[in-house]
Design a protein around this motif. Structure first.
Motif, short mmCIF file in Angstrom:
data_model
loop_
_atom_site.label_atom_id
_atom_site.label_comp_id
_atom_site.label_asym_id
_atom_site.label_seq_id
_atom_site.Cartn_x
_atom_site.Cartn_y
_atom_site.Cartn_z
N GLY A 89 0.79 -1.23 0.00
CA GLY A 89 0.00 0.00 0.00
C GLY A 89 0.81 1.26 0.00
N ASP A 90 2.11 1.17 -0.16
CA ASP A 90 2.99 2.34 -0.04
C ASP A 90 3.94 2.53 -1.22
OD1 ASP A 90 2.10 3.47 2.36
OD2 ASP A 90 3.20 2.00 3.52
N ASP A 91 3.50 2.30 -2.43
CA ASP A 91 4.31 2.59 -3.61
C ASP A 91 5.61 1.78 -3.64
OD1 ASP A 91 4.79 3.87 -6.01
OD2 ASP A 91 5.62 5.66 -5.10
N PRO A 92 5.50 0.45 -3.71
CA PRO A 92 6.70 -0.39 -3.73
C PRO A 92 7.58 -0.07 -4.94
CG PRO A 92 4.76 -1.69 -4.28
CD PRO A 92 4.27 -0.33 -3.87
N TRP A 93 8.88 -0.21 -4.74
CA TRP A 93 9.82 0.09 -5.82
C TRP A 93 9.78 -0.99 -6.90
CZ3 TRP A 93 15.18 1.69 -3.42
CH2 TRP A 93 15.02 2.83 -2.66
N PRO A 94 9.84 -0.59 -8.16
CA PRO A 94 9.96 -1.57 -9.25
C PRO A 94 11.42 -2.01 -9.40
CG PRO A 94 9.86 0.63 -10.16
CD PRO A 94 9.67 0.77 -8.66
N ALA A 95 11.64 -3.04 -10.16
CA ALA A 95 13.01 -3.53 -10.39
C ALA A 95 13.92 -2.44 -10.92
CB ALA A 95 12.97 -4.72 -11.35
N ALA A 96 13.40 -1.59 -11.82
CA ALA A 96 14.22 -0.52 -12.41
C ALA A 96 14.78 0.43 -11.34
CB ALA A 96 13.41 0.27 -13.44
N ALA A 97 14.04 0.65 -10.27
CA ALA A 97 14.53 1.52 -9.19
C ALA A 97 15.75 0.90 -8.52
CB ALA A 97 13.43 1.78 -8.17
N PHE A 98 15.72 -0.41 -8.33
CA PHE A 98 16.87 -1.08 -7.72
C PHE A 98 18.07 -1.06 -8.66
CE2 PHE A 98 13.51 -2.72 -5.02
CZ PHE A 98 14.11 -2.64 -3.78
N VAL A 99 17.84 -1.23 -9.94
CA VAL A 99 18.94 -1.18 -10.91
C VAL A 99 19.59 0.21 -10.87
CG1 VAL A 99 19.52 -1.26 -13.37
CG2 VAL A 99 18.00 -2.98 -12.38
N ARG A 100 18.78 1.26 -10.81
CA ARG A 100 19.34 2.64 -10.72
C ARG A 100 20.13 2.83 -9.44
NH1 ARG A 100 14.36 3.82 -12.90
NH2 ARG A 100 13.49 4.39 -10.88
N GLU A 101 19.57 2.36 -8.33
CA GLU A 101 20.26 2.49 -7.05
C GLU A 101 21.62 1.78 -7.08
OE1 GLU A 101 18.76 3.28 -3.37
OE2 GLU A 101 18.13 4.86 -4.73
N LEU A 102 21.63 0.58 -7.62
CA LEU A 102 22.87 -0.19 -7.65
C LEU A 102 23.93 0.42 -8.56
CD1 LEU A 102 21.32 -3.75 -7.68
CD2 LEU A 102 22.64 -2.71 -5.82
N ALA A 103 23.52 1.22 -9.52
CA ALA A 103 24.46 1.86 -10.44
C ALA A 103 25.10 3.11 -9.85
CB ALA A 103 23.75 2.21 -11.75
N ALA A 104 24.54 3.64 -8.78
CA ALA A 104 25.05 4.88 -8.18
C ALA A 104 26.27 4.58 -7.32
CB ALA A 104 23.96 5.53 -7.35
N PRO A 105 27.36 5.31 -7.51
CA PRO A 105 28.59 5.02 -6.77
C PRO A 105 28.52 5.35 -5.27
CG PRO A 105 28.87 6.98 -8.12
CD PRO A 105 27.54 6.40 -8.48
N HIS A 106 27.58 6.19 -4.86
CA HIS A 106 27.49 6.59 -3.46
C HIS A 106 26.45 5.78 -2.67
CE1 HIS A 106 24.34 8.78 -5.55
NE2 HIS A 106 23.74 8.92 -4.39
N ILE A 107 25.89 4.74 -3.31
CA ILE A 107 24.87 3.92 -2.67
C ILE A 107 25.38 2.48 -2.58
CG2 ILE A 107 22.51 3.03 -2.82
CD1 ILE A 107 21.76 5.57 -4.36
N HIS A 108 25.17 1.85 -1.44
CA HIS A 108 25.61 0.48 -1.24
C HIS A 108 24.45 -0.36 -0.72
CE1 HIS A 108 28.53 -2.71 -0.67
NE2 HIS A 108 27.85 -3.02 0.42
N TYR A 109 24.30 -1.55 -1.29
CA TYR A 109 23.25 -2.48 -0.88
C TYR A 109 23.86 -3.79 -0.40
CZ TYR A 109 19.06 -0.02 -2.25
OH TYR A 109 18.02 0.88 -2.30
N VAL A 110 23.24 -4.34 0.64
CA VAL A 110 23.59 -5.66 1.12
C VAL A 110 22.44 -6.61 0.81
CG1 VAL A 110 25.12 -4.82 2.94
CG2 VAL A 110 22.71 -5.22 3.45
#
Length: 154
Positions: A26-47
Motif C-alpha cells: 500500500g505504499d508505492d513499492p519500488w519496481p526492479a528498475a529503481a533497484f537497478v538505478r540504485e545499484l548503479a550509483a557510486p554513493h549507494i551500497h546495498y547488502v
C-alpha cells in the motif's frame, strides 16, 4: 538454515521488486528498475541476505555529500515475510551502519511499524521528527530517525 550476506547485484532487482510488492503493497513499492538505478550509483551500497541461494532480504544506504564529515541515509530494508523474526533485518542494518562508520545516519519509518522502530532504537536511532503523509499512496506518516555521529555532535 544458513543465511549468507553479500552485495546485492543487478540480477537481484526482480526479486527485490517481488519482495517490495509483498512488504510495501500500500505504499508505492519500488519496481526492479529503481533497484537497478540504485545499484548503479557510486554513493549507494546495498547488502543482500540469501538463504539456500534465494534472496530473502536487502538493505541499502546512501552517502550524502561530497566531503567529510558525511551523513548517510538508509533507503530501505526488507526481509521476506517467511524469514522475518530471525535477525536478518538486524544483521543487514548492522552491516549498513558499518559502512557509515561513525557518521550520522538518517532514515524514515512508518509510524505504525513498531517492529522496525524497536530495531532502529536498539541500534542507537532516536526519533527526530515526523513527516506527515510521507508515504504518498497510503498517506501514512513517517518518523525521521537519526543515529547521531559517534564521538561528536550532529
Amino acid at each position: 538454515m544458513t543465511v549468507v550476506y553479500d552485495d546485492l547485484r543487478p540480477a537481484d532487482a526482480a526479486r527485490c521488486a517481488e519482495l517490495e510488492a509483498q512488504l510495501f503493497d500500500g505504499d508505492d513499492p519500488w519496481p526492479a528498475a529503481a533497484f537497478v538505478r540504485e545499484l548503479a550509483a557510486p554513493h549507494i551500497h546495498y547488502v543482500a541476505a540469501r538463504a539456500d541461494d534465494k534472496l530473502v532480504g536487502y538493505g541499502g544506504i546512501a552517502r550524502l555529500g561530497r566531503k567529510p564529515p558525511y551523513e548517510y541515509e538508509i533507503h530501505t530494508i526488507g526481509v521476506d515475510p517467511a524469514y522475518q523474526g530471525q535477525g536478518i533485518g538486524r544483521e543487514m542494518l548492522a552491516r549498513l551502519l558499518n559502512i557509515a562508520g561513525d557518521d550520522t545516519v538518517y532514515l524514515e519509518v512508518r509510524t505504525d511499524n513498531a517492529a522496525a522502530i524497536a530495531m532502529y532504537e536498539s541500534a542507537g536511532f532516536v526519533n527526530v521528527g515526523l513527516r506527515k503523509r510521507y508515504y504518498r499512496v497510503s498517506g501514512a506518516d513517517a518518523y525521521t530517525m537519526q543515529r547521531p555521529a559517534r564521538g561528536g555532535s550532529t
